[in-house]
Design a protein around this motif. Structure first.
Motif, PDB file in Angstrom:
ATOM      1  N   VAL A  22      33.878  47.086  27.448  1.00 38.86           N
ATOM      2  CA  VAL A  22      33.930  45.923  27.918  1.00 38.86           C
ATOM      3  C   VAL A  22      34.336  45.830  29.392  1.00 38.86           C
ATOM      4  O   VAL A  22      33.582  44.934  30.223  1.00 38.86           O
ATOM      5  CB  VAL A  22      35.227  45.232  27.312  1.00 38.86           C
ATOM      6  CG1 VAL A  22      35.606  43.992  28.016  1.00 38.86           C
ATOM      7  CG2 VAL A  22      35.093  44.955  25.672  1.00 38.86           C
ATOM      8  N   TYR A  23      34.972  46.975  30.021  1.00 42.29           N
ATOM      9  CA  TYR A  23      35.374  46.719  31.379  1.00 42.29           C
ATOM     10  C   TYR A  23      34.670  47.541  32.178  1.00 42.29           C
ATOM     11  O   TYR A  23      34.814  47.540  33.335  1.00 42.29           O
ATOM     12  CB  TYR A  23      36.986  47.025  31.654  1.00 42.29           C
ATOM     13  CG  TYR A  23      37.718  45.762  31.118  1.00 42.29           C
ATOM     14  CD1 TYR A  23      38.612  45.992  29.590  1.00 42.29           C
ATOM     15  CD2 TYR A  23      37.727  44.597  31.367  1.00 42.29           C
ATOM     16  CE1 TYR A  23      39.252  44.833  29.297  1.00 42.29           C
ATOM     17  CE2 TYR A  23      38.507  43.576  31.020  1.00 42.29           C
ATOM     18  CZ  TYR A  23      39.296  43.794  29.736  1.00 42.29           C
ATOM     19  OH  TYR A  23      40.004  42.813  29.093  1.00 42.29           O
ATOM     20  N   LYS A  24      33.529  48.602  31.842  1.00 44.45           N
ATOM     21  CA  LYS A  24      33.333  49.624  32.468  1.00 44.45           C
ATOM     22  C   LYS A  24      34.217  50.204  33.580  1.00 44.45           C
ATOM     23  O   LYS A  24      33.795  50.768  34.442  1.00 44.45           O
ATOM     24  CB  LYS A  24      31.941  49.083  33.265  1.00 44.45           C
ATOM     25  CG  LYS A  24      30.847  48.526  32.322  1.00 44.45           C
ATOM     26  CD  LYS A  24      30.157  49.506  31.682  1.00 44.45           C
ATOM     27  CE  LYS A  24      28.904  49.275  30.886  1.00 44.45           C
ATOM     28  NZ  LYS A  24      29.251  48.194  29.657  1.00 44.45           N
ATOM     29  N   GLU A  25      35.431  50.306  32.897  1.00 48.88           N
ATOM     30  CA  GLU A  25      36.273  51.341  33.732  1.00 48.88           C
ATOM     31  C   GLU A  25      37.366  52.206  32.684  1.00 48.88           C
ATOM     32  O   GLU A  25      37.264  51.530  31.595  1.00 48.88           O
ATOM     33  CB  GLU A  25      37.177  50.460  34.252  1.00 48.88           C
ATOM     34  CG  GLU A  25      37.867  50.387  35.589  1.00 48.88           C
ATOM     35  CD  GLU A  25      38.513  49.258  35.976  1.00 48.88           C
ATOM     36  OE1 GLU A  25      38.290  48.771  36.984  1.00 48.88           O
ATOM     37  OE2 GLU A  25      39.755  49.073  35.471  1.00 48.88           O
ATOM     38  N   GLN A  31      48.026  51.718  29.055  1.00 48.34           N
ATOM     39  CA  GLN A  31      47.267  50.611  28.119  1.00 48.34           C
ATOM     40  C   GLN A  31      47.029  51.452  26.735  1.00 48.34           C
ATOM     41  O   GLN A  31      47.270  51.076  25.734  1.00 48.34           O
ATOM     42  CB  GLN A  31      46.047  50.053  28.866  1.00 48.34           C
ATOM     43  CG  GLN A  31      46.308  49.350  29.650  1.00 48.34           C
ATOM     44  CD  GLN A  31      47.329  48.233  29.796  1.00 48.34           C
ATOM     45  OE1 GLN A  31      47.371  47.367  28.875  1.00 48.34           O
ATOM     46  NE2 GLN A  31      48.532  48.323  30.705  1.00 48.34           N
TER      47      GLN A  31
ATOM     48  N   TYR B  61      45.116  40.045  30.634  1.00 49.92           N
ATOM     49  CA  TYR B  61      44.919  41.337  31.420  1.00 49.92           C
ATOM     50  C   TYR B  61      45.994  41.409  32.648  1.00 49.92           C
ATOM     51  O   TYR B  61      46.716  42.670  32.527  1.00 49.92           O
ATOM     52  CB  TYR B  61      43.570  41.508  32.180  1.00 49.92           C
ATOM     53  CG  TYR B  61      43.284  42.560  32.845  1.00 49.92           C
ATOM     54  CD1 TYR B  61      43.676  42.605  34.027  1.00 49.92           C
ATOM     55  CD2 TYR B  61      42.432  43.494  32.310  1.00 49.92           C
ATOM     56  CE1 TYR B  61      43.117  44.058  34.865  1.00 49.92           C
ATOM     57  CE2 TYR B  61      41.907  44.779  33.041  1.00 49.92           C
ATOM     58  CZ  TYR B  61      42.429  44.878  34.063  1.00 49.92           C
ATOM     59  OH  TYR B  61      42.004  45.955  34.903  1.00 49.92           O
ATOM     60  N   GLU B  65      48.497  44.525  31.902  1.00 53.98           N
ATOM     61  CA  GLU B  65      47.977  45.544  33.175  1.00 53.98           C
ATOM     62  C   GLU B  65      49.131  45.483  34.412  1.00 53.98           C
ATOM     63  O   GLU B  65      49.126  46.479  35.272  1.00 53.98           O
ATOM     64  CB  GLU B  65      46.837  45.856  33.521  1.00 53.98           C
ATOM     65  CG  GLU B  65      45.980  46.099  32.361  1.00 53.98           C
ATOM     66  CD  GLU B  65      44.803  47.045  32.286  1.00 53.98           C
ATOM     67  OE1 GLU B  65      44.636  47.624  33.408  1.00 53.98           O
ATOM     68  OE2 GLU B  65      44.216  47.141  31.466  1.00 53.98           O
ATOM     69  N   ARG B  67      48.634  43.609  37.080  1.00 58.42           N
ATOM     70  CA  ARG B  67      47.748  43.697  37.973  1.00 58.42           C
ATOM     71  C   ARG B  67      46.768  42.614  37.767  1.00 58.42           C
ATOM     72  O   ARG B  67      46.029  42.436  36.711  1.00 58.42           O
ATOM     73  CB  ARG B  67      47.319  45.236  38.410  1.00 58.42           C
ATOM     74  CG  ARG B  67      46.356  45.719  37.791  1.00 58.42           C
ATOM     75  CD  ARG B  67      45.954  46.965  38.062  1.00 58.42           C
ATOM     76  NE  ARG B  67      45.088  47.707  36.910  1.00 58.42           N
ATOM     77  CZ  ARG B  67      43.684  47.662  36.997  1.00 58.42           C
ATOM     78  NH1 ARG B  67      43.247  47.443  38.163  1.00 58.42           N
ATOM     79  NH2 ARG B  67      43.228  48.432  35.895  1.00 58.42           N
ATOM     80  N   MET B  69      42.568  41.741  38.004  1.00 59.28           N
ATOM     81  CA  MET B  69      41.326  42.395  37.826  1.00 59.28           C
ATOM     82  C   MET B  69      40.595  42.613  39.042  1.00 59.28           C
ATOM     83  O   MET B  69      40.470  41.827  39.858  1.00 59.28           O
ATOM     84  CB  MET B  69      40.506  41.578  36.749  1.00 59.28           C
ATOM     85  CG  MET B  69      40.404  42.092  35.567  1.00 59.28           C
ATOM     86  SD  MET B  69      38.758  41.354  34.777  1.00 59.28           S
ATOM     87  CE  MET B  69      39.985  40.623  33.029  1.00 59.28           C
ATOM     88  N   LYS B  70      39.724  44.016  39.135  1.00 53.35           N
ATOM     89  CA  LYS B  70      39.048  44.099  40.170  1.00 53.35           C
ATOM     90  C   LYS B  70      37.769  43.176  40.095  1.00 53.35           C
ATOM     91  O   LYS B  70      37.249  43.192  38.763  1.00 53.35           O
ATOM     92  CB  LYS B  70      38.548  45.455  40.252  1.00 53.35           C
ATOM     93  CG  LYS B  70      39.709  46.313  40.427  1.00 53.35           C
ATOM     94  CD  LYS B  70      39.228  47.932  40.852  1.00 53.35           C
ATOM     95  CE  LYS B  70      40.359  48.620  40.652  1.00 53.35           C
ATOM     96  NZ  LYS B  70      39.987  50.100  39.995  1.00 53.35           N
ATOM     97  N   THR B  73      35.303  45.019  37.755  1.00 56.83           N
ATOM     98  CA  THR B  73      35.685  44.877  36.013  1.00 56.83           C
ATOM     99  C   THR B  73      35.329  43.580  35.573  1.00 56.83           C
ATOM    100  O   THR B  73      34.889  43.418  34.508  1.00 56.83           O
ATOM    101  CB  THR B  73      37.356  45.449  36.382  1.00 56.83           C
ATOM    102  OG1 THR B  73      37.326  46.405  37.184  1.00 56.83           O
ATOM    103  CG2 THR B  73      37.505  45.586  34.880  1.00 56.83           C
ATOM    104  N   LEU B  77      33.365  42.322  32.214  1.00 59.03           N
ATOM    105  CA  LEU B  77      33.775  41.810  31.371  1.00 59.03           C
ATOM    106  C   LEU B  77      32.942  40.469  31.032  1.00 59.03           C
ATOM    107  O   LEU B  77      32.729  40.100  29.906  1.00 59.03           O
ATOM    108  CB  LEU B  77      35.525  41.045  31.735  1.00 59.03           C
ATOM    109  CG  LEU B  77      35.797  40.159  30.837  1.00 59.03           C
ATOM    110  CD1 LEU B  77      36.236  40.818  29.632  1.00 59.03           C
ATOM    111  CD2 LEU B  77      37.354  39.656  31.243  1.00 59.03           C
TER     112      LEU B  77
END
Lengths: 157, 191
Positions: A22-25, A31, B61, B65, B67, B69-70, B73, B77
């Motif tokens: 999903v996030y390519k990270e 998590q 998110y 997390e 923080r 989102m970059k 990223t 999504l």
């Protein structure tokens, strides 16, 4: 228990890969720990299942630096700078409390880990009967080969 | 459009159903967080649904997390949310613009199936996109300061929507720098 750990490793790998899709990270360590712990908790509350008979130590390197977490069969997780689980855990933890410092290099950390293992080890310790995994700033996880472990053992002697 | 440590994102304000103009104050650029904006053009019902879904995902998110989102990223999504509906897609073309942690601007456009188009200078979307490509290509230059960037993007937008009967009724421009966001409304040909 070995088979229980295999199930958890499979689930964790799948969750990590789903996150990446999903996030390519790469998934942040916390998590992944949260999601694995949630699975373990499920098995303490659902019907017809039993809790996992394993404690996990999850180590990783993400944007917040290197991290170590312990996950128990209840599903609770704790963050550690240094920890031990399994047989001889109390001696190992006492040893780590004395030996651990915040500014250790990777080499020192491996030496400390080996010494901690040696404390309660029955028989002759060698590259064939222990496993060491490392992850550094390069964020690549590696399991050391028996030859490399033997080198470290020789240094420790 | 990308500037020097800043970016600008703009849209027109017309909401229409073919020839009928239904609203002249419609907002299609949305804030996801302080340094991340998404513009959605296309079928308005999908614009609204996508915006709600993306806001939901980002808030969740952020809670998990702890923080924001970059931008890259977030783009991944959006791409995966759009591709989930591969055989019945959202009829939307997103334009994403954000600032990274080190104040580096990030922009990206997508088609309705989620194919990412990364660019270093500008990205466009919507019914007037062909016009916009031409206008941006001729007016853009790299490393513009926020003030000049605003002028360029505003002129590019207004001149392109004037050539498109389905776009118009003014515009809104957001210019985002590491320490501030300036929002300006443009008055163009109100037709």
């Amino acid at each position: 228990m070995g088979p229980d750990s295999r199930v958890l490793v499979r689930k964790s790998r799948k969750q990590a890969q789903q996150y990446f899709r999903v996030y390519k990270e790469n998934i942040p360590v916390l998590q992944l720990v949260r999601e694995t712990a949630a699975v373990m908790q499920e098995f303490t509350q659902s019907g017809g299942v039993r809790p996992f008979g394993v404690s996990l130590l999850v180590a990783g390197y993400d944007d917040n630096g290197p991290q170590l977490y312990q996950v128990d069969p209840s599903g609770s997780y704790f963050s550690w700078k240094a920890s031990a689980i399994g047989k001889n855990v109390s001696n190992a933890k006492t040893f780590l409390e004395k030996r651990y410092t915040d500014d250790m290099e990777l080499e020192d950390a491996v030496h400390t880990a080996i010494l901690t293992l040696k404390e309660g080890f029955e028989g002759q310790i060698s590259g064939k009967n222990i496993e060491i995994g490392v992850i550094g700033t390069d964020r690549i996880f590696r399991v050391l080969t028996p030859a490399e472990i033997d080198d470290y053992l020789a240094e420790v002697e | 459009m990308v500037g020097k440590n800043c970016f600008a994102i703009a849209c027109d304000r017309r909401l229409g159903v073919q020839l009928q103009t239904v609203a002249t104050d419609f907002q299609r650029v949305f804030k996801i967080h302080d340094k991340l904006y998404i513009g959605l053009s296309g079928l308005i019902t999908d614009v609204q649904t996508l915006h709600q879904r993306l806001q939901f995902r980002h808030k969740l998110y952020h809670l998990r997390e702890e923080r924001n989102m970059k931008p890259a990223t977030f783009a991944s999504l959006v791409s995966s949310i759009l591709y989930e509906k591969r055989f019945g897609p959202y009829l939307c073309q997103p334009v994403i613009a954000g600032l990274d942690e080190d104040a580096k601007p990030f922009i990206c456009a997508m088609d309705s199936l989620g194919a990412k188009e990364l660019a270093k200078d500008f990205v466009v979307g919507g019914t007037a996109s062909e016009s916009l490509y031409g206008a941006c290509e001729s007016m853009y230059k790299p490393d513009m300061e926020p003030e000049e960037l605003f002028e360029v993007i505003a002129q590019a937008l207004l001149s392109s929507v004037d050539r498109d009967c389905l776009s118009g009724w003014g515009g809104i421009v957001y210019v985002v720098s590491p320490d501030q966001v300036i929002v300006r409304t443009l008055k163009g040909r109100m037709d």
